[in-house]
Design an enzyme around this catalytic site. Sequence first.
Site, PDB file in Angstrom:
ATOM      1  N   GLN A  31       7.284   8.283 -30.585  1.00 22.19           N
ATOM      2  CA  GLN A  31       6.690   8.550 -31.902  1.00 22.19           C
ATOM      3  C   GLN A  31       6.836  10.037 -32.285  1.00 22.19           C
ATOM      4  OE1 GLN A  31       5.775   5.915 -33.395  1.00 22.19           O
ATOM      5  NE2 GLN A  31       4.815   6.678 -35.251  1.00 22.19           N
TER       6      GLN A  31
ATOM      7  N   GLN B   4      -1.932  18.232 -36.621  1.00 23.40           N
ATOM      8  CA  GLN B   4      -3.018  17.805 -35.727  1.00 23.40           C
ATOM      9  C   GLN B   4      -2.733  16.485 -35.003  1.00 23.40           C
ATOM     10  OE1 GLN B   4      -6.732  17.901 -37.865  1.00 23.40           O
ATOM     11  NE2 GLN B   4      -7.026  20.068 -37.418  1.00 23.40           N
TER      12      GLN B   4
ATOM     13  N   ASP C 138       0.848  -1.213   0.000  1.00 28.02           N
ATOM     14  CA  ASP C 138       0.000   0.000   0.000  1.00 28.02           C
ATOM     15  C   ASP C 138       0.875   1.250   0.000  1.00 28.02           C
ATOM     16  OD1 ASP C 138      -2.300  -1.520   0.068  1.00 28.02           O
ATOM     17  OD2 ASP C 138      -2.639  -1.275   2.223  1.00 28.02           O
TER      18      ASP C 138
ATOM     19  N   GLU D 174       5.413  -4.525  -7.984  1.00 24.54           N
ATOM     20  CA  GLU D 174       4.445  -4.014  -6.992  1.00 24.54           C
ATOM     21  C   GLU D 174       3.000  -4.218  -7.448  1.00 24.54           C
ATOM     22  OE1 GLU D 174       5.258  -1.163  -4.290  1.00 24.54           O
ATOM     23  OE2 GLU D 174       7.386  -0.969  -4.725  1.00 24.54           O
ATOM     24  N   GLY D 175       2.767  -5.419  -7.981  1.00 20.45           N
ATOM     25  CA  GLY D 175       1.429  -5.767  -8.460  1.00 20.45           C
ATOM     26  C   GLY D 175       1.342  -5.471  -9.937  1.00 20.45           C
TER      27      GLY D 175
ATOM     28  N   PHE E 290       9.204  11.970 -31.381  1.00 23.17           N
ATOM     29  CA  PHE E 290      10.624  12.193 -31.705  1.00 23.17           C
ATOM     30  C   PHE E 290      11.054  11.479 -32.989  1.00 23.17           C
ATOM     31  CE2 PHE E 290      13.006  14.366 -28.230  1.00 23.17           C
ATOM     32  CZ  PHE E 290      11.935  14.631 -27.386  1.00 23.17           C
TER      33      PHE E 290
END
Length: 410
Positions: A338, A281, A242, A365-366, A340
Amino acid sequence: MDFSLNTEQLEAQKMVREFCAKEVIPTIGEWDRKQEMNPAILPRMAELGILGISIPVRYGGQGFDYITLGLVCEELERADTTLRVVMSVHHGLNSQAILQWGTEEQKQRFLAPQARGEKYAAFCLTEPGAGSDVASMSATAIRKGDKYILNGEKMWISLATKAHHFLVVAKHDPNATPAHKGMSAFIVTSDMPGVTTGDIHGKLGVRAGSTGWVKFENVEVPIENRLGEEGEGFKIAMSCLDNGRYTVASGATGLIRACLEDSVKYAQERETFGKPIAHHQLIKQKIAYMRQWYDTAYLLCMRVGYLKNAGIRNTRETSLAKWYATDHSVKAALEAVQVFGAYGFSDEYPVERYLRNSKGAVIYEGTSEIHQLMQADYEFGFREDKPLRCEAPAYDPEFWQSEPEAIAGG
Ligand code: CAA
C-alpha cells in the site's frame, strides 16, 4: 535482562547480512520470476557454514547458540523467504532432530555431513490428505526382520528434489489407539530403491525455492535408520516442529523488517501533494505499526532463543512467536504494498514478492488456527508439556565449540 548481542552473534549476523546483500538480493527477483532455485545458493550456504550454524562443532557444525540461529534466519528472510525455508527444513526440522534424538552413530553418519553442508536434508511429515491432523497420515513402515518396509507419499516437502536425507514419519502400527502411538521416525536416503521425488509448480510464493513431493514404494529402511524408539514418531515430529517453528518465526521477523526498511526508504523518496509521502499521517501510521510488529516479533523470538539456550521446553512460546510473527509479516507486507501504491503491485519493487512469500508461513509448520488452539489450550490447562525421554540439548558453549578429542582429554 540483557538484550544486547554478544560478539559472536553480531559477527554471524554481519556475515549473513553481507552474503545476502552481495549474493542474494541483487538477483533474487530474477530467480523468483523464473520460478527456479539459484543452484549456487545451497553450496554457498554450506561453504559459509550457515547450514550447520547451531550444531556442535563435533558434529560438523559451527557451534553457535540458538539466538544466533534466529538472527541468521532473520537475515536470510530479510533477503528472501526461500533461504530461510532451507534453514527451517535442513537445520531446524531435520538436523536438530538428529542432534536431539539420534544415536552417536546416526549423528556421525547423517548429522555431521548435513551440518558441513555436504548433504542436504528435508522433513517428510505432511501428506496429500494429512496436514494439521498429523496422526491421520497413511504412510506405513511395517517391520520385517531387521528392516522396515516404507510405503506412502509425502507432500509440500521443501527441498524434496534436492535433499539427500529425509526424516520420514510413518505408521509402524496403522491400527494403534490412539493413532499417534503407532508412529515412528526414520532417516531415509534419496538413493534407497523405491524413493522418487518431484517438484510442485505454480506456487503463490517461495518461487525461488524448492517445494515438492516424495514417494516411497516398498523402500527397505534398515532398523539402524530408525530415529528414536518405535512409537516415538509423533513426539519426534512435534519436537522437530518446536525447532522448525522458531526458524519460521525468526524469518518472518526478517520479512517484517524488509517491509519496514523498504517502506521507510520509499516513503522518503516518493512525493505526493508537494511533499514526500513520509510526511502524510496515514503513511506514518503504517510505518509505526510495522515497527511495533517487528519489535514484538523480535522479542518473542529472543525469548524462544533464550529458552532453547537454557534447555527449557518452549513449545508454547515457540508456537506464540511463530503465530505472531507470521501473521504480522502478512500484515506488514500488505501495508508495504500500500505504501508503494501502484509500484507495489508490480515486480519492479520487491514488496509484491514479500506479500506472496509471507502467505505460506501462516500455513506451514502449523497454521495460525492450530497455534490459536494451542495457545487457548495452554491457557485453559487443557494442554501441558510432558517431559520427554530425550529433551532438546541446551546450549553448552564448552561442548558445542570443542572437538571431540578436547572433551575426551578433559
Ligand atoms: N514435543 C514432544 N511431544 C509432544 C509435543 C512436543 N512439542 N507436543 C505434543 N507432544 C506429545 C504429547 O505429550 C502427547 O504425548 P502422550 O502420547 O504421551 O500423551 C502426544 O504427543 C500427543 O499430543 P497431543 O495430544 O497434544 O496431540 P494432538 O493430537 O492434540 O495434536 C497438534 C496436536 C497441535 C494439533 C499437532 O498435531 C500439530 O501441531 N499439528 C500441526 C502439524 C504441522 O505443523 N504440520 C506442518 C508440517 S511441516 C511442513 O509444513 C512442511 C515443510 O517442509 C515446511
